[in-house]
Design a protein around this motif. Structure first.
Motif, mmCIF file in Angstrom:
data_model
loop_
_atom_site.group_PDB
_atom_site.id
_atom_site.type_symbol
_atom_site.label_atom_id
_atom_site.label_comp_id
_atom_site.label_asym_id
_atom_site.label_seq_id
_atom_site.Cartn_x
_atom_site.Cartn_y
_atom_site.Cartn_z
ATOM 1 N N GLN A 161 15.354 3.069 20.814
ATOM 2 C CA GLN A 161 15.326 1.908 19.911
ATOM 3 C C GLN A 161 14.106 1.935 19.009
ATOM 4 N N ASN A 162 13.011 2.506 19.502
ATOM 5 C CA ASN A 162 11.793 2.605 18.698
ATOM 6 C C ASN A 162 11.719 3.904 17.903
ATOM 7 N N GLY A 163 12.761 4.739 17.990
ATOM 8 C CA GLY A 163 12.777 5.992 17.251
ATOM 9 C C GLY A 163 11.704 6.975 17.671
ATOM 10 N N LEU A 164 11.405 6.992 18.970
ATOM 11 C CA LEU A 164 10.300 7.807 19.469
ATOM 12 C C LEU A 164 10.765 9.021 20.276
ATOM 13 N N ASP B 73 5.784 -1.107 35.497
ATOM 14 C CA ASP B 73 5.913 -1.694 34.154
ATOM 15 C C ASP B 73 5.701 -0.690 33.021
ATOM 16 N N GLN B 74 6.423 0.427 33.077
ATOM 17 C CA GLN B 74 6.315 1.404 31.986
ATOM 18 C C GLN B 74 6.868 0.867 30.668
ATOM 19 N N PHE B 75 7.620 -0.232 30.710
ATOM 20 C CA PHE B 75 8.080 -0.847 29.462
ATOM 21 C C PHE B 75 6.898 -1.244 28.588
ATOM 22 N N THR B 76 5.863 -1.799 29.212
ATOM 23 C CA THR B 76 4.659 -2.168 28.468
ATOM 24 C C THR B 76 3.993 -0.936 27.882
ATOM 25 N N LEU B 77 3.953 0.151 28.622
ATOM 26 C CA LEU B 77 3.320 1.369 28.126
ATOM 27 C C LEU B 77 4.087 1.944 26.941
ATOM 28 N N VAL B 78 5.408 1.973 27.030
ATOM 29 C CA VAL B 78 6.209 2.490 25.910
ATOM 30 C C VAL B 78 6.021 1.616 24.674
ATOM 31 N N GLU B 79 6.004 0.303 24.852
ATOM 32 C CA GLU B 79 5.793 -0.597 23.712
ATOM 33 C C GLU B 79 4.390 -0.410 23.144
ATOM 34 N N ALA B 80 3.398 -0.219 24.017
ATOM 35 C CA ALA B 80 2.039 0.033 23.541
ATOM 36 C C ALA B 80 1.984 1.331 22.739
ATOM 37 N N PHE B 81 2.702 2.344 23.188
ATOM 38 C CA PHE B 81 2.731 3.610 22.463
ATOM 39 C C PHE B 81 3.377 3.434 21.090
ATOM 40 N N ALA B 82 4.442 2.651 21.030
ATOM 41 C CA ALA B 82 5.092 2.387 19.738
ATOM 42 C C ALA B 82 4.112 1.708 18.780
ATOM 43 N N GLN B 83 3.358 0.740 19.279
ATOM 44 C CA GLN B 83 2.377 0.054 18.435
ATOM 45 C C GLN B 83 1.240 0.993 18.048
ATOM 46 N N PRO C 78 1.075 -5.168 25.734
ATOM 47 C CA PRO C 78 1.113 -3.880 25.026
ATOM 48 C C PRO C 78 0.146 -3.798 23.857
ATOM 49 N N ARG C 79 -0.084 -4.924 23.193
ATOM 50 C CA ARG C 79 -1.017 -4.909 22.054
ATOM 51 C C ARG C 79 -2.426 -4.531 22.527
ATOM 52 N N ALA C 80 -2.848 -5.138 23.648
ATOM 53 C CA ALA C 80 -4.175 -4.836 24.180
ATOM 54 C C ALA C 80 -4.264 -3.384 24.634
ATOM 55 N N MET C 81 -3.188 -2.868 25.223
ATOM 56 C CA MET C 81 -3.202 -1.482 25.687
ATOM 57 C C MET C 81 -3.274 -0.512 24.512
#
Length: 392
Positions: A253-256, A213-223, A328-331
């Motif tokens: 998509q997150n410009g990262l 589930d690296q999708f959650t990690l990438v979203e957490a990094f974006a946040q 992702p928010r919690a991470m």
């Protein structure tokens, strides 16, 4: 007249794995073979499908490697190939790993292999909670042919006993171990492209697939980047897999693109770990992840999902922070304090290293496997009077 025990060849352990390629289980298998004390047991590796250049990491002399090239589906002919190979090799022990190999314990019994050991390092990626009735029925049906199940975490042991209903006397917990000499605190590194003095590098190592589930990690990094806009943050994903293109699209998509590195599969994981400031794991299911042990041995603070055997390994608030899966928010919120307070990161990293040295050393794991092989071989092989236990 029998051959003196001192002149006998060590007994053979045949390790059966689905495919020998880069991965935590595969790394552990190779380290076990390479590091087991000389003179105890000989080893062979049988791959149901095939192996890659990863097999070159086996440095112990005399280890034979076989590929059965099992086709998709039942592959009944593979049982015949396996039977013939085992009759030729005559191992004392067949050691199978995870669901994909478990049914061959019956084949080994038919081929006259005295000892059959099955290790569970984690549940199937398509059944992360281990509730698939067909899979669990298979596990129960082959239980008479298995002398000992070896779960690598307390979570897996509990699941095998209560969920799958494996008899308790057939279960033996053996914690995974890590090479604490190779994986150590930060020092000289390879000058990775994501490194500079100002950056805080969040790293992860693992196959790019659903269960991680690296999708959650990438979203957490974006946040996290939004939460700490003045910090120089980096995210490094080491590994490859079927989700790479989708993850790259998520990063775009997150410009990262300028802050996230896809490092691909690496054979030099130890120095790569030393280039990280923090290790993150976003899996939805795990046993006792080898990469987490490697990170802790490298004195990295850990932010991980609280799944499988991870809560037994990482003491929340002492060696790292545990968060719910797919949150992702919690991470992001869990990583932020380490970015703000580097002293906190150092304290938790040191505590993780101490925890690994105390309970998850390579030496302790090897001693446990040698003792298990000794016990079962002494009990079940016809040559037991001539056997000198390796653990002595």
């Amino acid at each position: 007249m029998g051959v003196p025990a001192s002149l006998q060849q060590p007994q053979l352990v045949a390790h059966l794995i689905y495919r020998l390629d880069i991965g935590g289980l595969e790394t552990l298998l190779v380290d076990t073979i390479n590091r087991m004390p000389p003179g105890c047991y000989r080893h062979a590796v049988i791959c149901l499908t095939d192996y890659t250049d990863f097999a070159q990491r086996i440095t112990r002399p005399g280890v034979e490697l076989f590929a059965l090239h099992k086709p998709a589906g039942l592959g009944l002919g593979t049982h015949t190939d396996m039977f013939r190979l085992l009759r030729r090799l005559r191992p004392a022990v067949l050691h199978t790993y995870n669901l994909g190999t478990i049914e061959y314990a019956a084949t080994a019994w038919a081929a006259g292999v005295p000892v059959r050991v099955h290790a569970e390092h984690g549940r199937d990626a398509r059944d992360p909670q281990g509730v698939n009735p067909k899979h669990n029925l298979l596990r129960r049906l082959v239980t008479p042919f298995i002398d000992r199940y070896v779960p690598v975490s307390r979570d897996l042991r509990s699941w095998l006993e209560r969920g799958v209903r494996i008899p308790a006397h057939k279960l033996q917990l053996i914690d995974n171990g890590v090479d604490t000499e190779r994986f150590r605190a930060a020092g000289a590194t390879n000058g990775e492209p994501w490194q500079d003095r100002e950056s805080f590098v969040i790293g992860t190592v693992g196959r790019l697939q659903d269960v991680k589930d690296q999708f959650t990690l990438v979203e957490a990094f974006a946040q996290l980047c939004q939460l700490l806009p003045d910090e120089r943050l980096r995210l490094v994903l080491v590994g490859d897999g079927p989700l790479r293109l989708q993850l790259e699209a998520q990063v775009a998509q997150n410009g990262l693109q300028d802050s996230v590195w896809f490092a691909g599969p690496r054979s030099d994981v130890a120095p790569v770990m030393r280039s990280f400031s923090l290790f993150a794991l976003s899996s939805i299911a795990e046993g006792t992840p080898v990469t987490l042990l490697e990170a802790m041995a490298s004195e990295l603070p850990v932010v991980s999902t609280a799944v499988g055997g991870i809560p037994d390994l990482v003491e929340h608030g002492v060696a790292g922070t545990l968060v719910p899966a797919a949150d992702p928010r919690a991470m992001a919120a869990a990583i932020a304090p380490y970015v703000r307070d580097r002293a906190l990161a150092r304290r938790h990293g040191a505590a993780g290293r101490a925890r690994v040295e105390q309970q998850y050393s390579m030496q302790a794991m090897l001693a446990a496997y040698v003792a298990l092989y000794d016990e079962l071989c002494q009990t079940k092989t016809t040559r037991k009077k001539a056997i000198t236990p390796c653990a002595e």
